[in-house]
Design a protein around this motif. Structure first.
Motif, PDB file in Angstrom:
ATOM      1  N   UNK A  63     -11.094 -10.221  10.764  1.00 42.15           N
ATOM      2  CA  UNK A  63     -10.988  -8.767  10.927  1.00 42.15           C
ATOM      3  C   UNK A  63     -12.033  -8.227  11.898  1.00 42.15           C
ATOM      4  N   UNK A  64     -13.012  -9.089  12.263  1.00 42.66           N
ATOM      5  CA  UNK A  64     -14.040  -8.629  13.201  1.00 42.66           C
ATOM      6  C   UNK A  64     -13.429  -8.294  14.547  1.00 42.66           C
ATOM      7  N   UNK A  65     -12.475  -9.139  14.992  1.00 42.64           N
ATOM      8  CA  UNK A  65     -11.830  -8.883  16.269  1.00 42.64           C
ATOM      9  C   UNK A  65     -11.013  -7.608  16.213  1.00 42.64           C
ATOM     10  N   UNK A  66     -10.330  -7.355  15.093  1.00 41.99           N
ATOM     11  CA  UNK A  66      -9.551  -6.126  14.933  1.00 41.99           C
ATOM     12  C   UNK A  66     -10.451  -4.900  15.020  1.00 41.99           C
ATOM     13  N   UNK A  67     -11.637  -4.967  14.411  1.00 43.44           N
ATOM     14  CA  UNK A  67     -12.581  -3.849  14.493  1.00 43.44           C
ATOM     15  C   UNK A  67     -13.030  -3.619  15.927  1.00 43.44           C
ATOM     16  N   UNK A  68     -13.252  -4.700  16.661  1.00 42.78           N
ATOM     17  CA  UNK A  68     -13.663  -4.581  18.054  1.00 42.78           C
ATOM     18  C   UNK A  68     -12.542  -3.972  18.894  1.00 42.78           C
ATOM     19  N   UNK A  69     -11.311  -4.408  18.636  1.00 45.62           N
ATOM     20  CA  UNK A  69     -10.165  -3.867  19.380  1.00 45.62           C
ATOM     21  C   UNK A  69      -9.996  -2.380  19.066  1.00 45.62           C
ATOM     22  N   UNK A  70     -10.146  -2.011  17.784  1.00 43.78           N
ATOM     23  CA  UNK A  70     -10.016  -0.603  17.421  1.00 43.78           C
ATOM     24  C   UNK A  70     -11.103   0.233  18.093  1.00 43.78           C
ATOM     25  N   UNK A  71     -12.322  -0.272  18.142  1.00 45.83           N
ATOM     26  CA  UNK A  71     -13.405   0.452  18.819  1.00 45.83           C
ATOM     27  C   UNK A  71     -13.084   0.637  20.301  1.00 45.83           C
ATOM     28  N   UNK A 118      -9.403  -3.286  32.027  1.00 48.20           N
ATOM     29  CA  UNK A 118      -9.372  -2.535  30.787  1.00 48.20           C
ATOM     30  C   UNK A 118      -8.085  -1.737  30.623  1.00 48.20           C
ATOM     31  N   UNK A 119      -7.594  -1.158  31.724  1.00 48.79           N
ATOM     32  CA  UNK A 119      -6.344  -0.400  31.672  1.00 48.79           C
ATOM     33  C   UNK A 119      -5.169  -1.304  31.324  1.00 48.79           C
ATOM     34  N   UNK A 120      -5.142  -2.489  31.927  1.00 48.94           N
ATOM     35  CA  UNK A 120      -4.066  -3.442  31.648  1.00 48.94           C
ATOM     36  C   UNK A 120      -4.116  -3.879  30.186  1.00 48.94           C
ATOM     37  N   UNK A 121      -5.319  -4.196  29.711  1.00 49.69           N
ATOM     38  CA  UNK A 121      -5.478  -4.654  28.330  1.00 49.69           C
ATOM     39  C   UNK A 121      -5.091  -3.566  27.347  1.00 49.69           C
ATOM     40  N   UNK A 122      -5.483  -2.315  27.611  1.00 45.82           N
ATOM     41  CA  UNK A 122      -5.147  -1.197  26.734  1.00 45.82           C
ATOM     42  C   UNK A 122      -3.628  -1.029  26.635  1.00 45.82           C
ATOM     43  N   UNK A 123      -2.946  -1.088  27.771  1.00 45.85           N
ATOM     44  CA  UNK A 123      -1.492  -0.918  27.774  1.00 45.85           C
ATOM     45  C   UNK A 123      -0.804  -2.005  26.959  1.00 45.85           C
ATOM     46  N   UNK A 124      -1.381  -3.204  26.955  1.00 42.17           N
ATOM     47  CA  UNK A 124      -0.763  -4.327  26.263  1.00 42.17           C
ATOM     48  C   UNK A 124      -0.977  -4.290  24.750  1.00 42.17           C
ATOM     49  N   UNK A 125      -2.110  -3.722  24.291  1.00 44.35           N
ATOM     50  CA  UNK A 125      -2.448  -3.857  22.873  1.00 44.35           C
ATOM     51  C   UNK A 125      -2.322  -2.585  22.057  1.00 44.35           C
ATOM     52  N   UNK A 126      -2.290  -1.403  22.703  1.00 49.67           N
ATOM     53  CA  UNK A 126      -2.389  -0.169  21.926  1.00 49.67           C
ATOM     54  C   UNK A 126      -1.268  -0.037  20.895  1.00 49.67           C
ATOM     55  N   UNK A 127      -0.024  -0.257  21.323  1.00 50.95           N
ATOM     56  CA  UNK A 127       1.087  -0.149  20.385  1.00 50.95           C
ATOM     57  C   UNK A 127       0.969  -1.145  19.250  1.00 50.95           C
ATOM     58  N   UNK A 128       0.489  -2.354  19.574  1.00 52.91           N
ATOM     59  CA  UNK A 128       0.312  -3.364  18.545  1.00 52.91           C
ATOM     60  C   UNK A 128      -0.746  -2.980  17.535  1.00 52.91           C
ATOM     61  N   UNK A 129      -1.842  -2.384  18.014  1.00 53.28           N
ATOM     62  CA  UNK A 129      -2.896  -1.960  17.089  1.00 53.28           C
ATOM     63  C   UNK A 129      -2.378  -0.895  16.139  1.00 53.28           C
ATOM     64  N   UNK A 130      -1.665   0.101  16.677  1.00 51.12           N
ATOM     65  CA  UNK A 130      -1.139   1.158  15.822  1.00 51.12           C
ATOM     66  C   UNK A 130      -0.194   0.591  14.765  1.00 51.12           C
ATOM     67  N   UNK A 131       0.630  -0.373  15.147  1.00 52.53           N
ATOM     68  CA  UNK A 131       1.569  -0.974  14.197  1.00 52.53           C
ATOM     69  C   UNK A 131       0.829  -1.767  13.124  1.00 52.53           C
ATOM     70  N   UNK A 132      -0.204  -2.507  13.533  1.00 51.56           N
ATOM     71  CA  UNK A 132      -0.972  -3.293  12.567  1.00 51.56           C
ATOM     72  C   UNK A 132      -1.674  -2.376  11.569  1.00 51.56           C
ATOM     73  N   UNK A 133      -2.295  -1.301  12.079  1.00 51.52           N
ATOM     74  CA  UNK A 133      -3.007  -0.396  11.180  1.00 51.52           C
ATOM     75  C   UNK A 133      -2.054   0.305  10.226  1.00 51.52           C
TER      76      UNK A 133
END
Length: 311
Positions: free
Chosen positions: A1-9, A62-77
């Motif tokens: 979950x440490x990586x998830x916290x870092x991604x959320x930050x 950072x822009x590329x990474x954000x576009x790739x993960x944002x929807x996934x983070x919202x779904x996981x949370x």
């Protein structure tokens, strides 16, 4: 979950444009958010932000990474929060934005009943007369008016915000009771300054017949809080144009009286706002349904309306 916290930050910092705002939204310190992002950058081997003392900007990577993960983070949370549905026991912090007087007088009692029903939910109440950004500021729910309906935000109307002219009986006894909007011109005005523009608010009144009239008063005093305007009216300073929800306790006690009872101004809906999601956390869904049901029972829409009650 440490990586998830870092991604959320990282995601919340990108949305807010600062570590400080992201920290407030996440309930962390800015140092903790910055450290989480640094850990993520180290793990990925790339720089996600360009940092300076005044700004925080995404790098191209950072822009590329954000576009790739944002929807996934919202779904996981949402999925993590929604696990409580299976157990049938909603829990966790529920971040709520409330308009000051409306929140204190009408929402807070309902929140008290809600937490008695769902004791594992912890409401985090933010009382502020401003238009919040629900998604960027991390609110689960906002209740009030004037919030922009951006993509991803749903509004459920509670009632209409009607503004009416009020004054104290003593003030009216010392002046002529107005019979039409034009008669207000000769009365002292407790004027309201717009918090957005700094200009004095102007009002166009309407009646049930569909007629409209511009309202003018002699400026006697200026303020930016409708509750303070009601208090100024109690001091016999003049006529105040205030939302009926602020005037209602004084009208019911008789300490203020409504002038021109057929006339009012409509400044828009009072709504309950929340972020749309296929997997809305149970705590949010239950709170939304609870508040809407309670406000129907209390006839909040009828209390705040300046229109004649239907018989």
């Amino acid at each position: 979950m440490e990586t998830l916290s870092s991604i959320e930050s990282f995601v919340r910092s990108a949305e807010a444009g600062s570590f400080s705002q992201a920290a407030r939204n996440l309930g962390l310190t800015p140092a903790a958010v910055s450290k989480n992002v640094a850990k993520l950058e180290s793990r990925l081997g790339i720089r996600l932000f360009q940092r300076s003392t005044r700004s925080l900007m995404l790098t191209e990577a950072g822009e590329v990474f954000l576009a790739q993960i944002k929807g996934g983070l919202d779904s996981i949370q949402a999925a993590l929060a929604n696990v409580e549905n299976v157990a049938g026991k909603p829990a966790g912090v529920l971040k709520i934005s409330l308009a000051l007087a409306f929140g204190r007088d009408y929402v807070l009692p309902a929140v008290n009943d809600f937490i008695n029903t769902y004791p594992d939910v912890i409401p985090d109440l933010h009382f502020d007369n401003r238009s919040v950004d629900i998604i960027a500021e991390g609110f689960d729910v906002a209740i009030g008016g004037g919030i922009e309906l951006v993509p991803g935000v749903i509004a459920r109307e509670i009632g209409r915000a009607h503004v009416i002219p009020v004054a104290s009986p003593a003030y009216i006894a010392a002046h002529n009771m107005p019979a039409k909007p034009a008669d207000l011109t000769h009365l002292d005005g407790i004027m309201r300054r717009s918090p957005q523009s700094g200009r004095l608010r102007s009002w166009t009144l309407r009646n049930t017949a569909g007629e409209e009239a511009h309202m003018e008063l002699k400026t006697r005093i200026i303020m930016d809080d409708p509750e303070a305007m009601c208090r100024a009216s109690l001091l016999d300073l003049g006529v105040a144009m205030v939302p009926r929800l602020h005037a209602l306790p004084y009208l019911e006690s008789g300490t203020l009286i409504r002038l021109l009872p057929d006339w009012y101004a409509d400044i828009g809906p009072i709504s309950l706002y929340y972020a749309s999601s296929k997997l809305m956390p149970a705590k949010t869904r239950l709170f939304v349904d609870f508040i809407l049901m309670r406000f129907r029972e209390l006839d909040i829409a009828g209390k705040f309306s300046a229109l004649p009650r239907k018989k």
